[in-house]
Design a protein around this motif. Structure first.
Motif, PDB file in Angstrom:
ATOM      1  N   VAL A  26       0.819  -1.219   0.000  1.00  0.00           N
ATOM      2  CA  VAL A  26       0.000   0.000   0.000  1.00  0.00           C
ATOM      3  C   VAL A  26       0.851   1.266   0.000  1.00  0.00           C
ATOM      4  O   VAL A  26       0.356   2.350   0.319  1.00  0.00           O
ATOM      5  N   TRP A  27       2.121   1.139  -0.361  1.00  0.00           N
ATOM      6  CA  TRP A  27       2.970   2.315  -0.558  1.00  0.00           C
ATOM      7  C   TRP A  27       3.039   2.608  -2.056  1.00  0.00           C
ATOM      8  O   TRP A  27       3.763   1.943  -2.799  1.00  0.00           O
ATOM      9  N   GLY A  28       2.305   3.604  -2.509  1.00  0.00           N
ATOM     10  CA  GLY A  28       2.269   3.931  -3.928  1.00  0.00           C
ATOM     11  C   GLY A  28       3.335   4.902  -4.376  1.00  0.00           C
ATOM     12  O   GLY A  28       3.777   4.880  -5.515  1.00  0.00           O
ATOM     13  N   TYR A  29       3.751   5.819  -3.480  1.00  0.00           N
ATOM     14  CA  TYR A  29       4.792   6.803  -3.773  1.00  0.00           C
ATOM     15  C   TYR A  29       4.549   7.512  -5.102  1.00  0.00           C
ATOM     16  O   TYR A  29       5.403   7.524  -5.992  1.00  0.00           O
ATOM     17  N   MET A  30       3.380   8.117  -5.223  1.00  0.00           N
ATOM     18  CA  MET A  30       3.023   8.840  -6.445  1.00  0.00           C
ATOM     19  C   MET A  30       3.906  10.078  -6.615  1.00  0.00           C
ATOM     20  O   MET A  30       4.006  10.916  -5.718  1.00  0.00           O
ATOM     21  N   CYS A  31       4.542  10.185  -7.781  1.00  0.00           N
ATOM     22  CA  CYS A  31       5.465  11.289  -8.087  1.00  0.00           C
ATOM     23  C   CYS A  31       5.029  11.942  -9.401  1.00  0.00           C
ATOM     24  O   CYS A  31       5.527  11.574 -10.480  1.00  0.00           O
ATOM     25  N   PRO A  32       4.108  12.915  -9.360  1.00  0.00           N
ATOM     26  CA  PRO A  32       3.565  13.484 -10.595  1.00  0.00           C
ATOM     27  C   PRO A  32       4.326  14.704 -11.093  1.00  0.00           C
ATOM     28  O   PRO A  32       4.813  15.527 -10.315  1.00  0.00           O
ATOM     29  N   ALA A  33       4.428  14.809 -12.406  1.00  0.00           N
ATOM     30  CA  ALA A  33       4.863  16.038 -13.078  1.00  0.00           C
ATOM     31  C   ALA A  33       3.682  16.519 -13.918  1.00  0.00           C
ATOM     32  O   ALA A  33       3.025  15.711 -14.586  1.00  0.00           O
ATOM     33  N   VAL A  34       3.390  17.796 -13.869  1.00  0.00           N
ATOM     34  CA  VAL A  34       2.249  18.354 -14.602  1.00  0.00           C
ATOM     35  C   VAL A  34       2.747  18.980 -15.897  1.00  0.00           C
ATOM     36  O   VAL A  34       3.651  19.830 -15.879  1.00  0.00           O
ATOM     37  N   PHE A  35       2.142  18.568 -17.022  1.00  0.00           N
ATOM     38  CA  PHE A  35       2.592  19.032 -18.338  1.00  0.00           C
ATOM     39  C   PHE A  35       1.499  18.744 -19.355  1.00  0.00           C
ATOM     40  O   PHE A  35       0.786  17.732 -19.252  1.00  0.00           O
ATOM     41  N   ASP A  36       1.360  19.619 -20.340  1.00  0.00           N
ATOM     42  CA  ASP A  36       0.387  19.385 -21.420  1.00  0.00           C
ATOM     43  C   ASP A  36       0.999  18.386 -22.403  1.00  0.00           C
ATOM     44  O   ASP A  36       1.659  18.762 -23.364  1.00  0.00           O
ATOM     45  N   TRP A  37       0.751  17.124 -22.177  1.00  0.00           N
ATOM     46  CA  TRP A  37       1.407  16.059 -22.936  1.00  0.00           C
ATOM     47  C   TRP A  37       0.903  15.962 -24.372  1.00  0.00           C
ATOM     48  O   TRP A  37       1.653  15.658 -25.286  1.00  0.00           O
ATOM     49  N   ASN A  38      -0.393  16.188 -24.570  1.00  0.00           N
ATOM     50  CA  ASN A  38      -0.965  15.997 -25.918  1.00  0.00           C
ATOM     51  C   ASN A  38      -1.298  17.303 -26.630  1.00  0.00           C
ATOM     52  O   ASN A  38      -1.941  17.294 -27.686  1.00  0.00           O
ATOM     53  N   GLY A  39      -0.899  18.458 -26.071  1.00  0.00           N
ATOM     54  CA  GLY A  39      -1.037  19.732 -26.757  1.00  0.00           C
ATOM     55  C   GLY A  39      -2.443  20.257 -26.886  1.00  0.00           C
ATOM     56  O   GLY A  39      -2.721  21.060 -27.787  1.00  0.00           O
ATOM     57  N   ASP A  40      -3.346  19.869 -25.963  1.00  0.00           N
ATOM     58  CA  ASP A  40      -4.729  20.350 -26.047  1.00  0.00           C
ATOM     59  C   ASP A  40      -4.991  21.503 -25.078  1.00  0.00           C
ATOM     60  O   ASP A  40      -6.144  21.839 -24.811  1.00  0.00           O
ATOM     61  N   SER A  41      -3.931  22.089 -24.541  1.00  0.00           N
ATOM     62  CA  SER A  41      -4.000  23.237 -23.621  1.00  0.00           C
ATOM     63  C   SER A  41      -4.599  22.881 -22.263  1.00  0.00           C
ATOM     64  O   SER A  41      -5.016  23.764 -21.517  1.00  0.00           O
ATOM     65  N   ARG A  42      -4.644  21.600 -21.943  1.00  0.00           N
ATOM     66  CA  ARG A  42      -5.046  21.166 -20.605  1.00  0.00           C
ATOM     67  C   ARG A  42      -3.861  20.464 -19.943  1.00  0.00           C
ATOM     68  O   ARG A  42      -3.175  19.664 -20.581  1.00  0.00           O
ATOM     69  N   PRO A  43      -3.622  20.750 -18.657  1.00  0.00           N
ATOM     70  CA  PRO A  43      -2.496  20.093 -17.978  1.00  0.00           C
ATOM     71  C   PRO A  43      -2.777  18.615 -17.748  1.00  0.00           C
ATOM     72  O   PRO A  43      -3.847  18.236 -17.259  1.00  0.00           O
ATOM     73  N   VAL A  56       1.377   8.147 -18.155  1.00  0.00           N
ATOM     74  CA  VAL A  56       0.716   9.418 -18.439  1.00  0.00           C
ATOM     75  C   VAL A  56      -0.780   9.259 -18.194  1.00  0.00           C
ATOM     76  O   VAL A  56      -1.387   8.251 -18.579  1.00  0.00           O
ATOM     77  N   MET A  57      -1.384  10.261 -17.547  1.00  0.00           N
ATOM     78  CA  MET A  57      -2.836  10.387 -17.459  1.00  0.00           C
ATOM     79  C   MET A  57      -3.228  11.700 -18.131  1.00  0.00           C
ATOM     80  O   MET A  57      -2.811  12.771 -17.684  1.00  0.00           O
ATOM     81  N   LEU A  58      -3.992  11.612 -19.197  1.00  0.00           N
ATOM     82  CA  LEU A  58      -4.425  12.800 -19.931  1.00  0.00           C
ATOM     83  C   LEU A  58      -5.647  13.414 -19.260  1.00  0.00           C
ATOM     84  O   LEU A  58      -6.538  12.708 -18.770  1.00  0.00           O
ATOM     85  N   ARG A  59      -5.707  14.735 -19.287  1.00  0.00           N
ATOM     86  CA  ARG A  59      -6.842  15.472 -18.709  1.00  0.00           C
ATOM     87  C   ARG A  59      -8.004  15.453 -19.690  1.00  0.00           C
ATOM     88  O   ARG A  59      -7.865  15.798 -20.864  1.00  0.00           O
ATOM     89  N   ARG A  60      -9.176  15.065 -19.195  1.00  0.00           N
ATOM     90  CA  ARG A  60     -10.368  15.035 -20.028  1.00  0.00           C
ATOM     91  C   ARG A  60     -11.073  16.391 -19.971  1.00  0.00           C
ATOM     92  O   ARG A  60     -10.862  17.182 -19.041  1.00  0.00           O
ATOM     93  N   PRO A  61     -11.972  16.665 -20.917  1.00  0.00           N
ATOM     94  CA  PRO A  61     -12.698  17.936 -20.884  1.00  0.00           C
ATOM     95  C   PRO A  61     -13.512  18.138 -19.611  1.00  0.00           C
ATOM     96  O   PRO A  61     -13.730  19.278 -19.185  1.00  0.00           O
ATOM     97  N   ASP A  62     -13.961  17.031 -18.973  1.00  0.00           N
ATOM     98  CA  ASP A  62     -14.762  17.173 -17.754  1.00  0.00           C
ATOM     99  C   ASP A  62     -13.903  17.396 -16.515  1.00  0.00           C
ATOM    100  O   ASP A  62     -14.416  17.501 -15.400  1.00  0.00           O
ATOM    101  N   GLY A  63     -12.589  17.472 -16.692  1.00  0.00           N
ATOM    102  CA  GLY A  63     -11.689  17.726 -15.569  1.00  0.00           C
ATOM    103  C   GLY A  63     -11.074  16.484 -14.972  1.00  0.00           C
ATOM    104  O   GLY A  63     -10.038  16.555 -14.307  1.00  0.00           O
ATOM    105  N   ASP A  64     -11.707  15.326 -15.144  1.00  0.00           N
ATOM    106  CA  ASP A  64     -11.122  14.077 -14.677  1.00  0.00           C
ATOM    107  C   ASP A  64      -9.907  13.717 -15.525  1.00  0.00           C
ATOM    108  O   ASP A  64      -9.704  14.274 -16.612  1.00  0.00           O
ATOM    109  N   LEU A  65      -9.138  12.776 -15.031  1.00  0.00           N
ATOM    110  CA  LEU A  65      -8.015  12.243 -15.788  1.00  0.00           C
ATOM    111  C   LEU A  65      -8.400  10.898 -16.395  1.00  0.00           C
ATOM    112  O   LEU A  65      -9.160  10.132 -15.806  1.00  0.00           O
ATOM    113  N   ALA A  66      -7.880  10.634 -17.571  1.00  0.00           N
ATOM    114  CA  ALA A  66      -8.144   9.365 -18.243  1.00  0.00           C
ATOM    115  C   ALA A  66      -7.239   8.278 -17.675  1.00  0.00           C
ATOM    116  O   ALA A  66      -6.243   8.552 -17.005  1.00  0.00           O
TER     117      ALA A  66
END
Length: 659
Positions: free
Chosen positions: A414-431, A444-454
């Motif tokens: 149960v140690w996940g050690y999440m280490c995120p970097a925020v970046f517009d990976w697919n060029g859609d102007s969403r982080p 990579v988790m892409l940001r969806r239009p509804d604000g959730d991550l894919a």
């Protein structure tokens, strides 16, 4: 990415009309909620574990929670207590005062007993502490002086193998002591013989211990007693805390037991049961290694408090169902005048996540979650709530964990050690989120239009998933119109890849020191498992000369820039420092060459924040007239803001000369 770090002039000049805590250089960012409400915990402690709850005097209107801290910076280790102030208006969560440190009889934190418990008995507060296999130390508590004073060594039988103790006052002037004991299985494999924790079928080679409960009932605290089996030793995998709940009116007479992975079980005469809430959902503590205490409040409500390497939580006993006891769902326990809490080993990014022109904080943690601290103030004087939101993936809160296959075995499930970097990976102007974690993958988790991550997908080189060392925060940026990712490779070297497709990278080679050698992040004597990795990487023009430098956060055992000699090199230097380093780019972004690392002093002094790892990020919060400031995520789960003007540097030579 510059798009998300842009700060407008209007935002810089805005000043909130509301009262707000100022950023204090070298101090944790405080909660901006009313009364400064935030999760209860000891600042700079990795885990804050409850060891007892009691009314400290007959006149006390509210109980006090006693807390034990064994891990964290040295000044945080010790015994604390915190008094209940009431309940929060909105959610009904318990609110306690800021923890106050006690004066124990053993003196230095290094002399702290391995376990102990605090309890109420005949109107007074006492405690038992581990001493030898034949006795426990009995101590009294003076609330006026905050002293814990040893009274006597008390003989007990059956203490062999015990690693946890709790107590509850029983009927007829008795005290019931509960102790946890494992079955004696050896978890660790012989590292001299085995290079891997797992065999070829990915089955763990060591033994996964189970444990149960022993109990002792005493009438005279000075005479002691005998611990005997109450719950069999094969009851549960790796139990870490237990409480006794006896309620004749509601029909409860059993033991609640929690384990390393946060599972909660119940044992009584009818057998073993999973503990559930009123909706039938199993109750689980959200982090690793909780202990537990219980108290029947003067209102008649029986409350269990759990805490480990995560925020302290409470649940109330509501009665017995057909399949065991029913409790309310777990609720976070709060304190007034609290600091923001990310969960242990927070890894922050500063970004306008909600597109309102204000810089927020998005932060991963050891639980494998990503939290969002929304800024409701300004960039100069931000206001962050003590109640962050959890970022979601496909509608569910993100929680990525290794499960059975872990770097150091299944006990790290149960140690996940999440280490995120925020970046517009697919060029859609969403982080978006580019991340690594305890599994050492790049995803990579892409940001969806509804604000959730894919749903996350893995990054690959020539069709094979890229796999590096665990617990590394990658750096992601654009160089010459191409997206670049820097991570640690399997040799512990800083390595660059170039994006070629949404899920594909091509090798860009290792990053080099000015001497032409790869920049490595481990010592020559490093172990081949958990001590490797853990580095947090940032590419940022720190010195303002137009090219990207390195800002790194490391664990204390690493050695930059080469394994033979460097900093922090805790195995050789044995010095406390902040473990945040600046490596100037002496080349260009296309062909970088990095100078020796220099470390940071704060106001001319070391600011040790813990040995596990620190996660710095340059940020535009606060006064930026001198350039970007630093925000550092600490092992304690606190976010330390440091003004650029308070930073000076030291060199490798300075530290070796100091030795």
């Amino acid at each position: 990415m510059k798009k998300f770090l842009t700060v407008t002039t209007a935002a810089l000049l805005a000043v909130s009309a509301l009262a707000q805590p100022a950023l204090r250089s070298g101090k944790p960012i405080m909660s901006a909620d009313e009364k400064g409400l935030a999760p209860l915990g000891v600042t700079q402690a990795i885990a804050t574990r409850p060891i007892g709850i009691a009314y400290v005097s007959a006149e006390s209107a509210s109980p006090s929670l006693f807390l034990m801290v064994r891990s964290g910076v040295p000044t945080a280790r010790g015994i604390f207590y915190s008094t209940m102030e009431g309940t929060e208006k909105a959610g009904g969560r318990f609110v306690f005062s800021p923890p106050a440190k006690l004066k124990p009889y053993w003196g230095k934190p290094s002399n702290m007993p391995s376990y102990g418990c605090v309890f109420q008995f005949k109107g007074r507060v006492f405690s038992y502490w581990a001493e030898e296999n034949t006795s426990l130390a009995l101590a009294s508590f003076n609330p006026e002086t905050r002293e814990v004073t040893k009274v006597a060594s008390v003989p007990f039988e059956g203490l062999e193998g015990i690693h946890y103790l709790s107590a509850i006052e029983g009927p007829g002037g008795t005290l019931e002591l509960m102790a946890l004991v494992n079955d004696g299985s050896k978890y660790r494999v012989d590292r001299q013989k085995d290079e891997s924790w797992y065999d070829g079928a990915h089955i763990y080679k060591g033994a996964i211990a189970r444990g149960g409960v022993r109990r002792a009932v005493v009438k005279d605290l000075l005479k002691g007693g005998r611990f005997e089996e109450a719950v069999p030793q094969d009851f549960m995998i790796s139990p870490t805390g237990t409480v006794r709940i006896k309620d004749d009116f509601l029909g409860a007479d059993g033991y609640l037991v929690v384990n390393r992975f946060g599972s909660v079980l119940w044992s009584d005469k009818s057998g073993k049961h999973y503990v559930r809430d009123g909706a039938g959902k199993q109750i689980r503590y959200h982090a690793i290694g909780p202990s537990a205490v219980a108290l029947c409040l003067r209102s008649g409500e029986t409350v269990v408090f759990m805490g480990g390497e995560g925020s302290i939580s409470s649940c109330s006993f509501e009665g017995m169902g057909q399949d065991g006891p029913l409790f309310s769902g777990l609720r976070t326990v709060l304190q007034s005048k609290g600091a923001l809490y990310t969960g242990s080993l927070g890894v922050p990014e500063v970004v306008d996540w909600d597109d309102d022109g204000l810089l927020d904080v998005v932060c991963g943690n050891s639980e494998g979650r990503i939290l969002f601290f929304r800024n409701t103030g300004s960039n100069v004087a931000p206001r962050f709530s003590g109640f962050p939101e959890e970022l979601r993936c496909e509608g569910e809160p993100i929680c990525i964990r290794p499960g059975y296959i872990g770097v150091q075995g299944p006990f790290e499930a149960v140690w996940g050690y999440m280490c995120p970097a925020v970046f517009d990976w697919n060029g859609d102007s969403r982080p978006d989120i580019v991340f690594s974690d305890s599994r050492g993958k790049l995803e990579v988790m892409l940001r969806r239009p509804d604000g959730d991550l894919a749903r996350p997908f893995s990054l690959k080189e020539d069709g094979l998933e890229i796999h590096g060392l665990w617990r590394v925060k990658p750096a992601v940026t654009t160089i010459g119109g191409r997206i670049c990712v820097v991570n640690l490779d399997g040799d512990g070297a800083l390595h660059r890849w170039w994006k070629t497709d949404e899920d594909s990278l091509e090798d860009g080679g290792t990053l080099l020191h000015v001497d032409g050698k790869p920049i490595t992040t481990y010592t020559a004597k490093a172990d081949r498992d958990g001590s490797l990795g853990r580095v947090k990487i940032n590419l940022y023009d720190w010195d303002g000369d137009g090219d990207l430098d390195l800002i790194l956060g490391t664990p204390g055992q690493t050695c930059l820039p080469h394994p033979e000699k460097g900093i922090p090199n805790g195995k050789v230097l044995k010095q406390q420092m902040m473990q945040v380093f600046f490596l100037e780019n002496k080349g260009s972004d296309a062909k970088p060459r990095f100078a020796d690392p220099v470390g940071f002093y704060v106001n001319g002094e070391d600011l040790p924040l813990g040995g596990h790892a620190n996660a710095p990020v340059p940020c535009m919060l606060g006064d930026i007239s001198l350039g970007a400031n630093l925000l550092v995520g600490c092992e304690s789960g606190r976010l330390m803001w440091i003004s650029r003007g308070d930073l000076t540097t030291f060199t490798i030579k300075d530290r070796y000369d100091k030795r």
